[in-house]
Design a protein around this motif. Structure first.
Motif, short mmCIF file in Angstrom:
data_model
loop_
_atom_site.label_atom_id
_atom_site.label_comp_id
_atom_site.label_asym_id
_atom_site.label_seq_id
_atom_site.Cartn_x
_atom_site.Cartn_y
_atom_site.Cartn_z
N GLY A 139 33.88 51.71 34.22
CA GLY A 139 33.90 52.83 34.27
C GLY A 139 32.61 53.55 32.78
N PRO B 282 38.23 54.79 36.26
CA PRO B 282 38.80 53.78 35.92
C PRO B 282 37.84 51.68 36.01
CG PRO B 282 39.16 54.88 38.19
CD PRO B 282 38.42 55.62 37.88
N ASN B 283 38.20 51.54 35.83
CA ASN B 283 37.37 50.21 35.69
C ASN B 283 38.00 49.65 36.51
OD1 ASN B 283 36.57 50.48 32.64
ND2 ASN B 283 37.70 49.28 31.95
N GLY C 120 37.87 42.98 38.11
CA GLY C 120 38.93 42.17 38.74
C GLY C 120 40.44 43.36 38.92
N GLN C 121 40.17 44.09 39.17
CA GLN C 121 41.13 44.90 40.08
C GLN C 121 41.42 44.63 41.12
OE1 GLN C 121 43.64 45.93 40.41
NE2 GLN C 121 43.62 48.34 39.32
N HIS C 122 42.50 44.28 41.73
CA HIS C 122 43.20 43.66 43.13
C HIS C 122 42.60 44.46 44.31
CE1 HIS C 122 46.39 41.37 41.63
NE2 HIS C 122 47.23 42.87 40.78
N ASP D 58 43.29 43.97 47.92
CA ASP D 58 43.96 45.40 48.42
C ASP D 58 44.54 46.40 48.12
OD1 ASP D 58 44.24 42.60 50.35
OD2 ASP D 58 45.57 42.02 49.96
N TYR D 59 44.97 46.18 46.66
CA TYR D 59 45.35 47.79 46.23
C TYR D 59 43.94 48.85 45.94
CZ TYR D 59 46.07 51.12 42.55
OH TYR D 59 45.56 52.39 41.91
N ALA E 201 36.59 40.01 35.07
CA ALA E 201 36.99 40.42 34.95
C ALA E 201 37.65 41.21 33.78
CB ALA E 201 39.05 40.25 35.12
N VAL E 202 37.69 43.00 33.33
CA VAL E 202 38.15 43.51 32.11
C VAL E 202 39.99 44.12 32.44
CG1 VAL E 202 35.59 43.98 31.25
CG2 VAL E 202 36.80 45.45 33.17
N LEU E 203 40.37 43.93 33.73
CA LEU E 203 41.38 44.13 33.73
C LEU E 203 42.67 42.82 33.95
CD1 LEU E 203 41.05 46.91 36.82
CD2 LEU E 203 42.04 47.35 34.32
N PHE E 204 43.71 42.62 33.73
CA PHE E 204 44.65 41.88 33.66
C PHE E 204 46.39 41.99 34.14
CE2 PHE E 204 43.61 43.15 29.69
CZ PHE E 204 44.16 43.49 28.64
N THR E 205 46.90 41.60 34.06
CA THR E 205 48.15 41.76 34.47
C THR E 205 48.53 41.17 33.36
OG1 THR E 205 48.84 41.26 36.51
CG2 THR E 205 50.37 41.60 35.57
#
Lengths: 111, 136
Positions: free
Chosen positions: A46, A52-53, A56-58, A60-61, A103-107
């Motif tokens: 972002g 939002p970033n 790497g987000q899912h 399907d989301y 990916a910058v996003l992670f679980t």
């Protein structure tokens, strides 16, 4: 036996086709993301903290988010304008593009 | 009645007097302070900054979030899609998202139930926690 082979190969074709559609096309998504990048960046980071970033987000989301913006289940003035003309395939492609950026996003993990 | 409103019965000069106090040519000091007030108000109004959240406090408050958001492969049911990754997300966006769930601008029953119990400070703290996590 011959009939079985024909049926199974047809099923196989349908399956691969549906996978291709369901997954979206990264290159097509890149081209369609030209209007997204001013806020979400080419890399899915972002450009402002309130955006939002996506990197790497899912997949399907993100498709779901785009559908919800279109239906109004997610009411956002900025996104509403952008999704109005997106087809299902467009959404799949865009999600394919941003979900495959570095990916910058992670679980998170429970500490 | 002379066709004028009740207010106009007061001499207009009286109404304008407070304004003159600020804008009068002879009152340089007041004009300067008025400008300063306007500038500060403008800065406050356009400021995109958020109150700082406390990640340590956010960690405690995010306990219930983890049940879904820290479970790899966790999916939303009906319709089915994976719950979003929150680690490394922008704090300001997370606050916006929680506020939208609370107000109903984002329609999701479970998230509405959670966000409805949160204060603005809770949201800031939780957002600070998720955005501040380091990628494993």
């Amino acid at each position: 036996m011959k009939r079985l082979v024909i049926i199974s190969s047809l099923l196989g074709l349908v399956w691969t086709y549906s996978m291709a559609v369901a997954g979206g096309d990264v290159e097509a998504g890149k081209a369609k993301a030209q209007v997204c990048v001013s806020c979400h960046g080419t890399d899915g980071i972002g450009t402002q903290p309130q955006f939002p970033n996506l990197a790497g987000q899912h997949h399907d989301y993100m498709v779901r988010a785009l559908q919800d913006y279109k239906s109004g289940a997610r009411n956002n003035a900025i996104m509403k304008g952008f999704v109005a003309n997106l087809s299902k395939a467009d959404m799949q492609d865009l999600a394919a593009y941003y979900s495959t950026r570095e990916a910058v996003l992670f679980t998170p993990k429970v500490e | 009645m002379d066709g004028q409103s009740g207010c106009s019965a007061v001499p207009s000069s009286l109404w304008l007097r407070p304004l003159e106090y600020f804008t009068g040519r002879n009152n340089q000091k007041m004009r300067a302070s008025l400008s300063l007030i306007l500038v500060v108000l403008g800065m406050v109004a356009t400021c995109n900054c958020y109150a700082e959240g406390d990640p340590a406090s956010g960690r405690q408050k995010a306990f219930t979030c983890m049940g879904c958001h820290a479970a790899p492969g966790m999916r939303n049911a009906y319709p089915a899609y994976p719950v979003p990754k929150l680690g490394g997300q922008n704090a300001a966006y997370l606050v916006e998202a929680l506020k939208a769930y609370k107000s109903g601008a984002r329609n999701h029953s479970t998230m509405h139930a959670h966000a409805a119990t949160m204060s603005d400070q809770d949201m800031e703290d939780i957002a600070a926690y998720f955005s501040g996590l380091t990628k494993p």
